[in-house]
Design a protein around this motif. Structure first.
Motif, short mmCIF file in Angstrom:
data_model
loop_
_atom_site.label_atom_id
_atom_site.label_comp_id
_atom_site.label_asym_id
_atom_site.label_seq_id
_atom_site.Cartn_x
_atom_site.Cartn_y
_atom_site.Cartn_z
N LYS A 67 -41.23 -14.52 -39.05
CA LYS A 67 -40.53 -13.36 -38.69
C LYS A 67 -40.72 -12.42 -40.07
O LYS A 67 -40.93 -12.90 -40.99
CB LYS A 67 -38.99 -13.81 -38.87
CG LYS A 67 -38.17 -12.68 -38.71
CD LYS A 67 -36.42 -13.01 -38.57
CE LYS A 67 -35.70 -11.73 -38.24
NZ LYS A 67 -34.32 -12.14 -38.08
N SER A 68 -41.04 -11.13 -39.76
CA SER A 68 -41.05 -10.15 -40.84
C SER A 68 -42.62 -10.14 -41.19
O SER A 68 -42.84 -9.44 -42.45
CB SER A 68 -40.11 -10.12 -41.79
OG SER A 68 -39.01 -10.00 -41.07
N GLN A 69 -43.49 -11.18 -40.82
CA GLN A 69 -44.76 -11.05 -41.51
C GLN A 69 -45.47 -9.56 -40.65
O GLN A 69 -45.01 -9.05 -39.99
CB GLN A 69 -45.61 -12.20 -40.74
CG GLN A 69 -45.22 -13.42 -41.73
CD GLN A 69 -46.27 -14.54 -41.40
OE1 GLN A 69 -46.59 -15.13 -40.53
NE2 GLN A 69 -46.62 -15.39 -42.34
N TYR A 88 -49.08 -5.89 -28.54
CA TYR A 88 -48.69 -6.71 -29.67
C TYR A 88 -47.33 -6.24 -30.44
O TYR A 88 -46.30 -7.22 -30.77
CB TYR A 88 -49.93 -6.60 -30.84
CG TYR A 88 -51.17 -7.48 -30.44
CD1 TYR A 88 -50.91 -8.41 -29.79
CD2 TYR A 88 -52.07 -6.91 -30.65
CE1 TYR A 88 -51.92 -9.35 -29.41
CE2 TYR A 88 -53.30 -7.57 -30.51
CZ TYR A 88 -53.05 -8.78 -29.67
OH TYR A 88 -54.44 -9.38 -29.33
N GLU A 89 -47.13 -4.61 -30.12
CA GLU A 89 -45.81 -4.33 -30.58
C GLU A 89 -44.65 -4.84 -29.76
O GLU A 89 -43.86 -5.12 -30.40
CB GLU A 89 -45.94 -2.83 -30.25
CG GLU A 89 -46.61 -1.69 -31.20
CD GLU A 89 -46.45 -0.25 -31.01
OE1 GLU A 89 -45.73 0.06 -29.82
OE2 GLU A 89 -47.15 0.45 -31.41
N ILE A 132 -51.23 -8.29 -45.69
CA ILE A 132 -51.52 -8.44 -44.31
C ILE A 132 -51.64 -10.20 -44.05
O ILE A 132 -52.24 -10.80 -44.75
CB ILE A 132 -52.87 -8.04 -43.63
CG1 ILE A 132 -52.57 -6.36 -43.66
CG2 ILE A 132 -53.11 -8.49 -42.46
CD1 ILE A 132 -53.81 -5.68 -43.57
N ASP A 133 -50.75 -10.82 -43.24
CA ASP A 133 -50.80 -12.23 -42.94
C ASP A 133 -51.74 -12.55 -41.90
O ASP A 133 -52.49 -13.74 -42.23
CB ASP A 133 -49.38 -12.47 -42.62
CG ASP A 133 -48.36 -12.18 -43.57
OD1 ASP A 133 -48.21 -12.88 -44.59
OD2 ASP A 133 -47.54 -11.01 -43.37
N TYR A 134 -51.82 -11.86 -40.80
CA TYR A 134 -53.06 -12.07 -39.87
C TYR A 134 -53.69 -10.92 -39.65
O TYR A 134 -53.35 -9.72 -39.45
CB TYR A 134 -52.33 -12.54 -38.43
CG TYR A 134 -51.69 -14.04 -38.34
CD1 TYR A 134 -52.20 -15.24 -37.96
CD2 TYR A 134 -50.67 -14.22 -39.29
CE1 TYR A 134 -51.69 -16.22 -37.99
CE2 TYR A 134 -49.97 -15.49 -39.25
CZ TYR A 134 -50.55 -16.67 -38.62
OH TYR A 134 -50.05 -17.63 -38.80
N LYS A 173 -39.83 -10.88 -33.37
CA LYS A 173 -39.72 -11.38 -34.82
C LYS A 173 -40.26 -10.29 -35.76
O LYS A 173 -40.50 -10.69 -36.86
CB LYS A 173 -41.18 -12.36 -34.67
CG LYS A 173 -41.19 -13.54 -34.04
CD LYS A 173 -42.27 -14.48 -34.26
CE LYS A 173 -41.86 -15.74 -34.10
NZ LYS A 173 -42.96 -16.84 -34.28
N GLN A 174 -39.82 -9.03 -35.58
CA GLN A 174 -39.96 -8.07 -36.22
C GLN A 174 -41.03 -7.88 -37.22
O GLN A 174 -41.20 -7.65 -38.41
CB GLN A 174 -38.68 -8.14 -37.27
CG GLN A 174 -37.29 -8.19 -36.80
CD GLN A 174 -36.07 -8.15 -37.54
OE1 GLN A 174 -36.27 -8.54 -38.72
NE2 GLN A 174 -34.96 -8.17 -36.88
N ILE A 175 -42.32 -7.92 -36.53
CA ILE A 175 -43.60 -8.29 -37.15
C ILE A 175 -43.95 -6.55 -37.32
O ILE A 175 -43.87 -5.85 -36.48
CB ILE A 175 -44.65 -8.76 -35.97
CG1 ILE A 175 -44.47 -10.33 -35.71
CG2 ILE A 175 -46.21 -8.70 -36.62
CD1 ILE A 175 -44.21 -11.11 -37.13
#
Length: 606
Positions: free
Chosen positions: A109-111, A128-129, A22-24, A135-137
């Motif tokens: 991107k992708s995070q 958020y979705e 998980i990045d954020y 950004k393909q989060i």
């Protein structure tokens, strides 16, 4: 000075984030029902950053952390975040990004964005979705990362449940259920998933104690034409409550069984769900079986319009509550400078006066008692480690309320303890003028709080000042002190809900001025909207006051009031004296006559 405890907790969280990919990671102020106030078990945000306010969201990433909160808490948050390395983001201030804007700008991107999907509303999760899709989060919502870090976490709430007598509630479960089913039919839904705790308590005519000061029980509800299902911790139900639920035809399932229940629904069904309050995780479970009917909880508006029994009880209990606060003001003014009184002991004394009322069940929120500069923090709370001693000078702001068998109260008075400056006197007078203008509002049915808010705010704006919050909110009935959908707030924001003010809605009226480092002033009454004359122009409306506590004339300078505002003040003070004096002894009555200037001497002199 560095706060090594919080820094250590954040380091442990970042380690867990890295291990989970998980990045954020986002931590709001919420329980599994998106409640405003939560049990200690859910105070994860407070654990990881030290901020104790009732509204705020913490976002953590490997290089930093930020807390987003509103204007009520700017001063408090700045103090509590000191030394934690957490940056304060002042919501709705110029140049300050929203959480969504921050994530859009900073996530790569992708995070992966992570949160416990049980404590994020479906509305927020869906936002958020949508906003991060380009950004393909990825969104990871199945983990509560606090579980492996907060080792001494309080137990999950499981307090006693009681039944509210129908004579106090005013309407039976069957009657309320019938109203809800009518609303469902209009929305073309055949079922209703209810997740909001105060709405659940109102509908089922029960009360709990799973949140401090809020008489709610952890629960969910599911209604169809044939069934009424209550998901609740079975261990908290005694024989009397079980017998009541059985008599009403209410099926009882385990609190934790709601997920499996939703997984077993028919794909053909249409279930209404309020995405503002339903958790993202529960919404996802429902959406895997059905296409949800996304509408507001019909219970919210039904609950907000108080029935005649509720209004009669509220009128009676608000008078008793007003009498308790007035006696406290008398005690405080009589004893200031003669004995040591602190913010804490003053709050305790006020609670004593309230608990003398036979119907008192406790407080409706922890008392906010702020002396001088502490009152500039709107939701300040003194602690045994940090409090002020009151002296015979300056102002003491006390915002308090009680839970009674018949009402939930909320009232603020700012009390003169001794000499004050001319500037403070001006500020107090314009706040009183604004409160009185709102009290005497007349309007056509169809107005929302945004149409009316300026009546309270205009005298404050006229001197080039403002207060960073709304002017008013609804109040529950033996329930939460903050209730929607009604409110008083001037500011337009896209997507922010507004509600037409209907007859029977109660609402607070609480303008203020807050000067950091100096003083805070707030004067708050609760009012009920009533129909007035109806003619060719439509249905006119007005407010009736429930709160009868004197305004402190020692802080009034009539040169800052118009003739109309002075007339409003005299009328209110005279009514306070007339309503309270029959219940006072001779000494108290003589004091109240002087305090209210109900004999007209102040106004004749000025």
């Amino acid at each position: 000075m560095e706060n090594t405890v919080i820094q250590g907790r954040l380091a442990a969280l970042r380690k867990a984030m890295k291990e989970a990919g998980i990045d954020y990671y986002m931590i709001p102020t919420a329980d599994f029902h998106n409640s405003e106030y939560v049990n200690d078990y859910f105070k994860v945000r407070e654990y990881f950053c030290g901020f104790t306010g009732s509204n705020g969201t913490l976002v953590v990433w490997q290089e930093g952390a930020g807390l987003w909160t509103d204007g009520r808490y700017f001063i408090q948050a700045e103090r509590e975040l000191s030394g934690t390395t957490v940056e304060l983001f002042r919501m709705r201030e110029e140049g300050v990004p929203t959480i969504t804007e921050f994530l859009q700008k900073n996530m790569q991107k992708s995070q992966t964005l992570g949160f416990d999907g049980r404590v994020i509303s479906a509305q927020t999760g869906k936002e958020y979705e949508e906003k991060l899709a380009d950004k393909q989060i990825s969104i990871a919502y199945a983990k509560d990362l606090a579980e492996g870090i907060w080792t001494d976490r309080p137990a999950f709430p499981a307090g006693k449940v009681t039944v509210l007598d129908e004579q106090v509630a005013g309407r039976s479960f069957e009657e309320k259920r019938g109203d809800v089913m009518e609303k469902l039919e209009k929305e073309n839904a055949d079922a209703f998933l209810l997740t909001k705790l105060d709405d659940l308590m109102w509908l089922f005519n029960i009360r709990g104690c799973d949140v401090e000061c809020n008489p709610v029980a952890m629960s969910y509800g599911y209604l169809t034409k044939e069934r009424s299902v209550l998901f609740i911790q079975k261990s908290v139900l005694d024989d009397g409550v079980r017998a009541y639920l059985d008599k009403k035809g209410i099926e009882v399932e385990g609190y934790e069984d709601v997920v499996e229940f939703l997984r077993g629904l028919s794909p053909k069904g249409k279930t209404l769900v309020d995405v503002r309050h339903c958790s993202y995780a529960l919404y996802k479970t429902l959406a895997q079986k059905q296409k949800p009917v996304e509408k507001k909880n019909p219970t919210e508006l039904l609950k907000a319009i108080k029935n005649p029994v509720e209004l009669a009880n509220m009128e009676k209990m608000y008078l008793k509550d007003s009498l308790a606060l007035t006696r406290f003001i008398y005690w405080l003014k009589k004893n200031i400078g003669k004995m040591e009184i602190t913010e804490i002991t003053a709050a305790d004394k006020l609670e004593e006066f309230r608990r003398e009322i036979p119907e008192c069940l406790g407080l409706s929120f922890p008392t906010i008692g702020g002396y001088k500069a502490n009152a500039a923090m709107m939701h300040y709370e003194a602690t045994p480690e940090s409090f002020a001693v009151l002296k015979p000078e300056g102002l003491f702001l006390v915002d308090s309320g009680g839970q009674y068998l018949g009402a939930t109260t909320d009232v603020t008075r700012t009390i003169v303890l001794g000499p004050i400056s001319d500037e403070i006197r001006q500020h107090y007078t314009v706040v009183a003028a604004g409160m009185l203008q709102m009290t005497n509002a007349r309007w056509l049915h169809g107005c929302t709080g945004r149409n009316l808010d300026i009546l309270a705010r205009q005298p404050v704006w006229n001197i080039g000042m403002d207060y960073k919050c709304g002017t008013g909110h609804g109040v529950g009935y033996i329930l939460n002190v903050h209730e929607g959908p009604q409110g008083l707030s001037w500011q337009y924001a896209e997507g922010r809900p507004e509600a037409v003010i209907e007859e029977g809605m109660d609402i607070t009226n609480e303008p203020g001025i807050y000067v950091e480092g100096s003083h805070g002033i707030r004067i708050e009454n609760v009012m009920v909207a009533k129909n007035d004359v109806k003619n060719e122009y439509g249905q006119f409306m007005h407010f009736e006051t429930l709160t009868w506590v004197p305004i402190d004339m020692e802080a009034i300078d009539e040169k800052y009031m118009t003739e109309t505002q002075r007339a409003y003040l005299y009328k209110y003070q005279r009514e306070v004296y007339e309503k309270l004096s029959p219940y006072l002894d001779d000494e108290e009555k003589a004091w109240l006559l002087r305090e209210t200037r109900a004999d007209g001497t102040f106004f004749l002199k000025n």
